[in-house]
Scaffold this motif. Sequence first.
Motif, PDB file in Angstrom:
ATOM      1  N   ASN A  73       0.824  -1.206   0.000  1.00 28.68           N
ATOM      2  CA  ASN A  73       0.000   0.000   0.000  1.00 28.68           C
ATOM      3  C   ASN A  73       0.867   1.270   0.000  1.00 28.68           C
ATOM      4  OD1 ASN A  73      -2.725   1.177   0.168  1.00 28.68           O
ATOM      5  ND2 ASN A  73      -2.044   1.903   2.166  1.00 28.68           N
ATOM      6  N   LYS A  74       2.061   1.203   0.604  1.00 25.10           N
ATOM      7  CA  LYS A  74       2.976   2.352   0.585  1.00 25.10           C
ATOM      8  C   LYS A  74       3.488   2.613  -0.823  1.00 25.10           C
ATOM      9  CE  LYS A  74       4.549   1.749   5.320  1.00 25.10           C
ATOM     10  NZ  LYS A  74       5.606   1.189   6.163  1.00 25.10           N
ATOM     11  N   SER A  76       1.794   1.630  -3.717  1.00 20.64           N
ATOM     12  CA  SER A  76       0.653   1.964  -4.572  1.00 20.64           C
ATOM     13  C   SER A  76      -0.622   1.769  -3.762  1.00 20.64           C
ATOM     14  CB  SER A  76       0.630   1.061  -5.803  1.00 20.64           C
ATOM     15  OG  SER A  76      -0.446   1.404  -6.650  1.00 20.64           O
ATOM     16  N   ASN A  77      -1.410   2.813  -3.669  1.00 25.28           N
ATOM     17  CA  ASN A  77      -2.609   2.797  -2.833  1.00 25.28           C
ATOM     18  C   ASN A  77      -3.553   1.643  -3.194  1.00 25.28           C
ATOM     19  OD1 ASN A  77      -4.357   3.848  -0.847  1.00 25.28           O
ATOM     20  ND2 ASN A  77      -5.527   4.916  -2.420  1.00 25.28           N
ATOM     21  N   LEU A  78      -3.851   0.816  -2.208  1.00 26.48           N
ATOM     22  CA  LEU A  78      -4.842  -0.250  -2.391  1.00 26.48           C
ATOM     23  C   LEU A  78      -6.212   0.339  -2.079  1.00 26.48           C
ATOM     24  CD1 LEU A  78      -2.960  -3.194  -0.627  1.00 26.48           C
ATOM     25  CD2 LEU A  78      -2.998  -2.613  -3.050  1.00 26.48           C
ATOM     26  N   THR A  79      -7.059   0.413  -3.078  1.00 25.26           N
ATOM     27  CA  THR A  79      -8.349   1.086  -2.953  1.00 25.26           C
ATOM     28  C   THR A  79      -9.468   0.099  -2.636  1.00 25.26           C
ATOM     29  OG1 THR A  79      -8.946   0.796  -5.282  1.00 25.26           O
ATOM     30  CG2 THR A  79      -7.584   2.734  -4.725  1.00 25.26           C
ATOM     31  N   HIS A  82     -10.050  -2.134  -5.516  1.00 23.57           N
ATOM     32  CA  HIS A  82      -9.136  -3.277  -5.630  1.00 23.57           C
ATOM     33  C   HIS A  82      -9.652  -4.448  -4.784  1.00 23.57           C
ATOM     34  CE1 HIS A  82      -5.811  -0.222  -6.640  1.00 23.57           C
ATOM     35  NE2 HIS A  82      -6.110  -0.877  -7.738  1.00 23.57           N
ATOM     36  N   GLN A 118      -8.635  -3.801   4.918  1.00 25.46           N
ATOM     37  CA  GLN A 118      -9.011  -2.441   4.528  1.00 25.46           C
ATOM     38  C   GLN A 118      -9.047  -1.506   5.738  1.00 25.46           C
ATOM     39  OE1 GLN A 118     -12.015  -1.938   1.222  1.00 25.46           O
ATOM     40  NE2 GLN A 118     -12.310  -4.112   1.706  1.00 25.46           N
ATOM     41  N   LEU A 121      -5.393  -0.860   6.757  1.00 23.56           N
ATOM     42  CA  LEU A 121      -4.744   0.008   5.773  1.00 23.56           C
ATOM     43  C   LEU A 121      -5.217   1.451   5.961  1.00 23.56           C
ATOM     44  CD1 LEU A 121      -4.816  -2.185   2.543  1.00 23.56           C
ATOM     45  CD2 LEU A 121      -2.807  -1.585   3.909  1.00 23.56           C
ATOM     46  N   HIS A 122      -6.506   1.614   6.212  1.00 21.78           N
ATOM     47  CA  HIS A 122      -7.073   2.942   6.397  1.00 21.78           C
ATOM     48  C   HIS A 122      -6.491   3.606   7.652  1.00 21.78           C
ATOM     49  CE1 HIS A 122      -9.957   6.194   6.132  1.00 21.78           C
ATOM     50  NE2 HIS A 122     -10.276   5.981   7.388  1.00 21.78           N
ATOM     51  N   ALA A 125      -2.917   4.868   7.186  1.00 15.90           N
ATOM     52  CA  ALA A 125      -2.731   5.961   6.196  1.00 15.90           C
ATOM     53  C   ALA A 125      -2.550   7.303   6.868  1.00 15.90           C
ATOM     54  CB  ALA A 125      -3.927   6.002   5.247  1.00 15.90           C
TER      55      ALA A 125
END
Length: 125
Positions: A73-74, A76-79, A82, A118, A121-122, A125
């Motif tokens: 995720n650092k 490339s942002n995992l959305t 995805h 998710q 990851l959120h 961020a």
Amino acid sequence: MIKDIENREDLVMLMSKFYNKLLKDNTISYLFTDIAKINLEEHLPIITDFWNLSLFGKGNYKNNVLQLHLDLNKKSNLTPEHFKTWLATFNLTVDENFSGENSERIKTKALSISTVMQIKLHKSA
């Protein structure tokens, strides 16, 4: 009638079909090929080990799956998209090839893993 997921060999087949689908989807494939730069031949036994441990409590998967995705995720942002694509492809691949209690369990585990990942990851961020 389609059989259930019964062993590691079934997981090998499932993961192979699953990743072949993901790698054909341009909305997500670049994460594997360009960002993570996975070698599918090397990656499949590792991810199979993860699911073997997760579903059957067998094997020796030792990687920190969350940390691997935090690192990715650092780069490339995992959305959320995805994760939706990943989960929909996972469920479709399971449903196309297997049916039964373990098949439902692995889909539930995938949803849980996707949701927790998710959230983590959120928060990072």
